[in-house]
Design a protein around this motif. Structure first.
Motif, PDB file in Angstrom:
ATOM      1  N   THR A   1       0.848  -1.188   0.000  1.00  0.00           N
ATOM      2  CA  THR A   1       0.000   0.000   0.000  1.00  0.00           C
ATOM      3  C   THR A   1       0.886   1.241   0.000  1.00  0.00           C
ATOM      4  OG1 THR A   1      -0.120   0.228   2.413  1.00  0.00           O
ATOM      5  CG2 THR A   1      -1.742  -1.223   1.353  1.00  0.00           C
ATOM      6  N   PHE A   2       0.315   2.353  -0.406  1.00  0.00           N
ATOM      7  CA  PHE A   2       1.067   3.609  -0.420  1.00  0.00           C
ATOM      8  C   PHE A   2       1.519   3.994   0.981  1.00  0.00           C
ATOM      9  CE2 PHE A   2      -1.322   5.397  -4.405  1.00  0.00           C
ATOM     10  CZ  PHE A   2      -0.873   4.307  -5.142  1.00  0.00           C
ATOM     11  N   GLN A   3       0.687   3.679   1.980  1.00  0.00           N
ATOM     12  CA  GLN A   3       0.968   4.073   3.353  1.00  0.00           C
ATOM     13  C   GLN A   3       2.209   3.376   3.910  1.00  0.00           C
ATOM     14  OE1 GLN A   3      -1.933   3.202   2.073  1.00  0.00           O
ATOM     15  NE2 GLN A   3      -3.660   4.335   2.940  1.00  0.00           N
ATOM     16  N   GLU A   4       2.632   2.273   3.276  1.00  0.00           N
ATOM     17  CA  GLU A   4       3.780   1.524   3.789  1.00  0.00           C
ATOM     18  C   GLU A   4       5.105   1.957   3.176  1.00  0.00           C
ATOM     19  OE1 GLU A   4       2.321  -2.873   4.823  1.00  0.00           O
ATOM     20  OE2 GLU A   4       1.491  -2.144   2.939  1.00  0.00           O
ATOM     21  N   TYR A   5       5.080   2.990   2.362  1.00  0.00           N
ATOM     22  CA  TYR A   5       6.321   3.564   1.845  1.00  0.00           C
ATOM     23  C   TYR A   5       7.094   4.166   3.014  1.00  0.00           C
ATOM     24  CZ  TYR A   5       9.399   6.652  -0.873  1.00  0.00           C
ATOM     25  OH  TYR A   5      10.484   7.302  -1.415  1.00  0.00           O
ATOM     26  N   ASN A   6       8.328   3.719   3.219  1.00  0.00           N
ATOM     27  CA  ASN A   6       9.157   4.230   4.302  1.00  0.00           C
ATOM     28  C   ASN A   6       9.937   5.434   3.796  1.00  0.00           C
ATOM     29  OD1 ASN A   6      11.687   4.540   5.980  1.00  0.00           O
ATOM     30  ND2 ASN A   6      10.617   2.976   7.174  1.00  0.00           N
TER      31      ASN A   6
ATOM     32  N   ALA B   1      17.213  16.480  -9.639  1.00  0.00           N
ATOM     33  CA  ALA B   1      16.205  15.453  -9.388  1.00  0.00           C
ATOM     34  C   ALA B   1      15.254  15.892  -8.274  1.00  0.00           C
ATOM     35  CB  ALA B   1      16.872  14.135  -9.013  1.00  0.00           C
ATOM     36  N   ALA B   2      14.057  15.322  -8.294  1.00  0.00           N
ATOM     37  CA  ALA B   2      13.040  15.634  -7.288  1.00  0.00           C
ATOM     38  C   ALA B   2      12.060  14.480  -7.182  1.00  0.00           C
ATOM     39  CB  ALA B   2      12.305  16.921  -7.649  1.00  0.00           C
ATOM     40  N   PHE B   3      11.328  14.457  -6.067  1.00  0.00           N
ATOM     41  CA  PHE B   3      10.253  13.494  -5.879  1.00  0.00           C
ATOM     42  C   PHE B   3       8.940  14.115  -6.350  1.00  0.00           C
ATOM     43  CE2 PHE B   3      13.353  11.879  -2.837  1.00  0.00           C
ATOM     44  CZ  PHE B   3      13.215  10.502  -2.952  1.00  0.00           C
ATOM     45  N   TYR B   4       8.068  13.270  -6.922  1.00  0.00           N
ATOM     46  CA  TYR B   4       6.763  13.715  -7.398  1.00  0.00           C
ATOM     47  C   TYR B   4       5.697  12.759  -6.876  1.00  0.00           C
ATOM     48  CZ  TYR B   4       9.565  16.541 -10.560  1.00  0.00           C
ATOM     49  OH  TYR B   4      10.481  17.438 -11.066  1.00  0.00           O
ATOM     50  N   PHE B   5       4.707  13.310  -6.169  1.00  0.00           N
ATOM     51  CA  PHE B   5       3.613  12.526  -5.608  1.00  0.00           C
ATOM     52  C   PHE B   5       2.308  13.296  -5.768  1.00  0.00           C
ATOM     53  CE2 PHE B   5       7.256  11.305  -2.823  1.00  0.00           C
ATOM     54  CZ  PHE B   5       7.257   9.933  -3.024  1.00  0.00           C
ATOM     55  N   SER B   6       1.202  12.583  -5.602  1.00  0.00           N
ATOM     56  CA  SER B   6      -0.082  13.250  -5.412  1.00  0.00           C
ATOM     57  C   SER B   6      -0.034  13.987  -4.074  1.00  0.00           C
ATOM     58  CB  SER B   6      -1.212  12.223  -5.398  1.00  0.00           C
ATOM     59  OG  SER B   6      -2.357  12.736  -4.761  1.00  0.00           O
ATOM     60  N   ARG B   7      -0.803  15.070  -3.971  1.00  0.00           N
ATOM     61  CA  ARG B   7      -0.811  15.835  -2.715  1.00  0.00           C
ATOM     62  C   ARG B   7      -1.321  14.986  -1.556  1.00  0.00           C
ATOM     63  NH1 ARG B   7      -5.927  17.471  -1.533  1.00  0.00           N
ATOM     64  NH2 ARG B   7      -7.476  17.310  -3.208  1.00  0.00           N
ATOM     65  N   THR B   8      -2.237  14.037  -1.814  1.00  0.00           N
ATOM     66  CA  THR B   8      -2.753  13.208  -0.726  1.00  0.00           C
ATOM     67  C   THR B   8      -1.726  12.168  -0.285  1.00  0.00           C
ATOM     68  OG1 THR B   8      -3.845  11.771  -2.353  1.00  0.00           O
ATOM     69  CG2 THR B   8      -5.168  13.531  -1.363  1.00  0.00           C
TER      70      THR B   8
ATOM     71  N   TRP C   1       1.571  12.673  -0.501  1.00  0.00           N
ATOM     72  CA  TRP C   1       2.570  13.445   0.240  1.00  0.00           C
ATOM     73  C   TRP C   1       2.061  13.794   1.636  1.00  0.00           C
ATOM     74  CZ3 TRP C   1       7.113  14.429   1.537  1.00  0.00           C
ATOM     75  CH2 TRP C   1       7.514  15.625   2.131  1.00  0.00           C
ATOM     76  N   ALA C   2       0.783  14.086   1.768  1.00  0.00           N
ATOM     77  CA  ALA C   2       0.230  14.396   3.079  1.00  0.00           C
ATOM     78  C   ALA C   2       0.401  13.226   4.038  1.00  0.00           C
ATOM     79  CB  ALA C   2      -1.251  14.754   2.949  1.00  0.00           C
ATOM     80  N   ASN C   3       0.355  12.008   3.499  1.00  0.00           N
ATOM     81  CA  ASN C   3       0.546  10.817   4.324  1.00  0.00           C
ATOM     82  C   ASN C   3       2.024  10.595   4.626  1.00  0.00           C
ATOM     83  OD1 ASN C   3       1.111   7.593   4.196  1.00  0.00           O
ATOM     84  ND2 ASN C   3      -0.788   8.030   5.296  1.00  0.00           N
TER      85      ASN C   3
ATOM     86  N   ALA D   1      -6.162   7.349  -2.281  1.00  0.00           N
ATOM     87  CA  ALA D   1      -7.310   6.457  -2.397  1.00  0.00           C
ATOM     88  C   ALA D   1      -7.077   5.344  -3.416  1.00  0.00           C
ATOM     89  CB  ALA D   1      -8.553   7.256  -2.783  1.00  0.00           C
ATOM     90  N   ALA D   2      -6.093   5.518  -4.303  1.00  0.00           N
ATOM     91  CA  ALA D   2      -5.799   4.498  -5.312  1.00  0.00           C
ATOM     92  C   ALA D   2      -4.812   3.455  -4.809  1.00  0.00           C
ATOM     93  CB  ALA D   2      -5.245   5.162  -6.574  1.00  0.00           C
ATOM     94  N   SER D   3      -4.458   3.528  -3.529  1.00  0.00           N
ATOM     95  CA  SER D   3      -3.478   2.614  -2.955  1.00  0.00           C
ATOM     96  C   SER D   3      -3.883   1.158  -3.168  1.00  0.00           C
ATOM     97  CB  SER D   3      -3.332   2.896  -1.459  1.00  0.00           C
ATOM     98  OG  SER D   3      -2.440   1.976  -0.870  1.00  0.00           O
ATOM     99  N   ALA D   4      -2.947   0.372  -3.719  1.00  0.00           N
ATOM    100  CA  ALA D   4      -3.173  -1.054  -3.972  1.00  0.00           C
ATOM    101  C   ALA D   4      -1.838  -1.702  -4.283  1.00  0.00           C
ATOM    102  CB  ALA D   4      -4.148  -1.251  -5.136  1.00  0.00           C
ATOM    103  N   ALA D   5      -1.817  -3.017  -4.289  1.00  0.00           N
ATOM    104  CA  ALA D   5      -0.599  -3.747  -4.643  1.00  0.00           C
ATOM    105  C   ALA D   5      -0.252  -3.522  -6.109  1.00  0.00           C
ATOM    106  CB  ALA D   5      -0.797  -5.237  -4.369  1.00  0.00           C
ATOM    107  N   SER D   6       1.049  -3.560  -6.409  1.00  0.00           N
ATOM    108  CA  SER D   6       1.561  -3.421  -7.785  1.00  0.00           C
ATOM    109  C   SER D   6       1.056  -2.142  -8.457  1.00  0.00           C
ATOM    110  CB  SER D   6       1.178  -4.645  -8.623  1.00  0.00           C
ATOM    111  OG  SER D   6       1.674  -5.831  -8.051  1.00  0.00           O
TER     112      SER D   6
END
Length: 242
Positions: free
Chosen positions: A78-83, A103-110, A112-114, A170-175
């Protein structure tokens, strides 16, 4: 090495249908405001193609099969398990040293909030109190972003940018592709042909309605541009475990 970049330029269009009474009575310069709105919409479309284009003809970095992926460890599905410390360190290590300065990191705002509020076992924020380097000074004084988008924070000294075309929490899922670490200056090529054009029409059918009979005008904004992956080694997709 660099790939030969073939820029297939396509035409982007945006239409505004406006009543003549509104154009006559408005207290602001509607034309200028609409052109500014169109420029913002164009920038949004370029972002969409760079990150999430599907290859018709633009191929976005997230969908390009030749762009390398960093897959999270076993159980991290899941996205939440990114260390934010361990995984980010490994992701940074996937790019060559010469590519890291931009270089930079790019994420959805939600997402990144997590990520920015992750804590260790003692309840301390992994990026420091207030998510580390994310003080207002970074957001307003970043020398690398004087005229462009501002970073929303940083991870291990690398700026973080958020974009609506990256997967939301909200799109968090395996793979699933959850983000990107990239030097966009090297990874993507952008080209355009001609200036943005604005055409005005006093007649024609829009949504089965003749605009002349409706006492309206049609403003059509047009721009030709193209994007393509240039150096695939300058980007790494971050993907959850299967």
């Amino acid at each position: 090495g660099f790939n030969f970049a073939n820029l297939f330029v396509k035409k982007w269009q945006l239409a505004f249908c406006l009543g003549n009474d509104l154009l006559e009575d408005a207290s602001v310069q509607l034309g200028e405001w609409l052109v500014a709105l169109a420029a913002e919409a164009l920038a949004n479309m370029v972002d969409k193609q760079v990150f999430n284009g599907t290859g018709h003809p633009f191929m976005g970095l997230l969908n390009d099969p030749d762009v390398a992926s960093y897959t999270l460890g076993a159980g991290q599905d899941t996205f939440q398990e990114y260390n934010v410390i361990e995984d980010s360190s490994a992701v940074i290590g996937t790019l060559e040293e010469s590519l890291l300065p931009d270089a930079a990191f790019y994420f959805s705002r939600t997402v990144w909030a997590n990520i920015r509020t992750q804590k260790d076992d003692a309840g301390q924020y992994l990026l420091g109190n207030g998510a580390g380097n994310n003080a207002p000074g970074l957001l307003t004084n970043d020398p690398a972003s004087l005229s462009g988008p501002r970073p929303v924070g940083s991870i291990l000294t690398y700026p973080v940018y958020t974009n609506r075309h990256l997967p939301a929490l909200a799109a968090s899922a395996a793979s699933t592709k959850m983000g990107l670490f990239a030097n966009l200056r090297a990874a993507m090529a952008y080209g355009e042909k001609g200036e943005m054009r604005v055409e005005k029409h006093a007649s024609g059918t829009v949504n089965n309605k003749e605009i002349a009979l409706a006492d309206q005008q049609l403003l059509v904004v047009k721009k030709r541009f193209g994007v393509t992956t240039c150096l695939k080694e300058a980007a790494t997709k971050i993907v959850t475990h299967s």
